[in-house]
Motif scaffolding. Structure first.
Motif, PDB file in Angstrom:
ATOM      1  N   ASP A   6      -5.237 -15.243 -14.746  1.00 31.93           N
ATOM      2  CA  ASP A   6      -4.063 -15.939 -15.276  1.00 31.93           C
ATOM      3  C   ASP A   6      -4.292 -17.452 -15.298  1.00 31.93           C
ATOM      4  O   ASP A   6      -3.943 -18.126 -16.280  1.00 31.93           O
ATOM      5  N   ASP A   7      -4.879 -17.974 -14.229  1.00 29.20           N
ATOM      6  CA  ASP A   7      -5.168 -19.415 -14.179  1.00 29.20           C
ATOM      7  C   ASP A   7      -6.167 -19.814 -15.263  1.00 29.20           C
ATOM      8  O   ASP A   7      -5.999 -20.844 -15.935  1.00 29.20           O
ATOM      9  N   ALA A  35      -4.488 -19.787 -18.647  1.00 25.36           N
ATOM     10  CA  ALA A  35      -3.622 -20.957 -18.826  1.00 25.36           C
ATOM     11  C   ALA A  35      -4.454 -22.202 -19.096  1.00 25.36           C
ATOM     12  O   ALA A  35      -4.078 -23.041 -19.935  1.00 25.36           O
ATOM     13  N   GLN A  71       1.185 -22.150 -18.589  1.00 20.54           N
ATOM     14  CA  GLN A  71       1.600 -21.043 -17.722  1.00 20.54           C
ATOM     15  C   GLN A  71       3.051 -20.659 -17.967  1.00 20.54           C
ATOM     16  O   GLN A  71       3.425 -19.502 -17.801  1.00 20.54           O
ATOM     17  N   SER A  84      -6.647 -10.957 -10.684  1.00 16.98           N
ATOM     18  CA  SER A  84      -5.573 -11.112 -11.670  1.00 16.98           C
ATOM     19  C   SER A  84      -5.031 -12.542 -11.665  1.00 16.98           C
ATOM     20  O   SER A  84      -4.811 -13.132 -12.739  1.00 16.98           O
TER      21      SER A  84
END
Length: 83
Positions: free
Chosen positions: A62-63, A66, A81, A58
Motif C-alpha cells: 500500500d505504501d 501510494a 493514500q 500488504s
C-alpha cells in the motif's frame, strides 16, 4: 518337581513380558499424544507468523502504491493514500 518349577518360572517370565509390553504401549501412546500437541502448537504459531508477514507485506505494498501514485499524479503521498 522340576517341571513345576520350570512352568512357574516360564509363567513368571511371561507375566513380566506382558507387563513390559503394556507399559511400553502406554509410553508410546503418551509420546504420540505429546508429539501431536507439539505439532498443533507449532502449526498455530506458524499460522500467526504467516498472517503477520502477510499484513506487513500488504502494508508495504500500500505504501509503495501510494508512493508511485503520488509520483505519477504529482501529489503528496498522504493525498495519494487518501484516494
Amino acid at each position: 518337581m522340576r517341571k513345576i518349577a520350570l512352568v512357574a518360572a516360564a509363567s513368571a517370565a511371561a507375566l513380566s513380558l506382558a507387563a513390559c509390553s503394556e507399559s511400553t504401549g502406554d509410553a508410546a501412546e503418551a509420546t504420540a499424544e505429546e508429539a501431536m500437541a507439539d505439532a498443533e502448537t507449532n502449526m498455530d504459531e506458524a499460522a500467526a507468523e504467516v498472517e503477520a508477514a502477510g499484513d506487513e507485506v500488504s502494508a508495504e505494498a500500500d505504501d509503495a502504491a501510494a508512493e508511485v501514485e503520488a509520483s505519477v499524479q504529482g501529489e503528496t503521498e498522504a493525498e495519494a493514500q487518501a484516494d
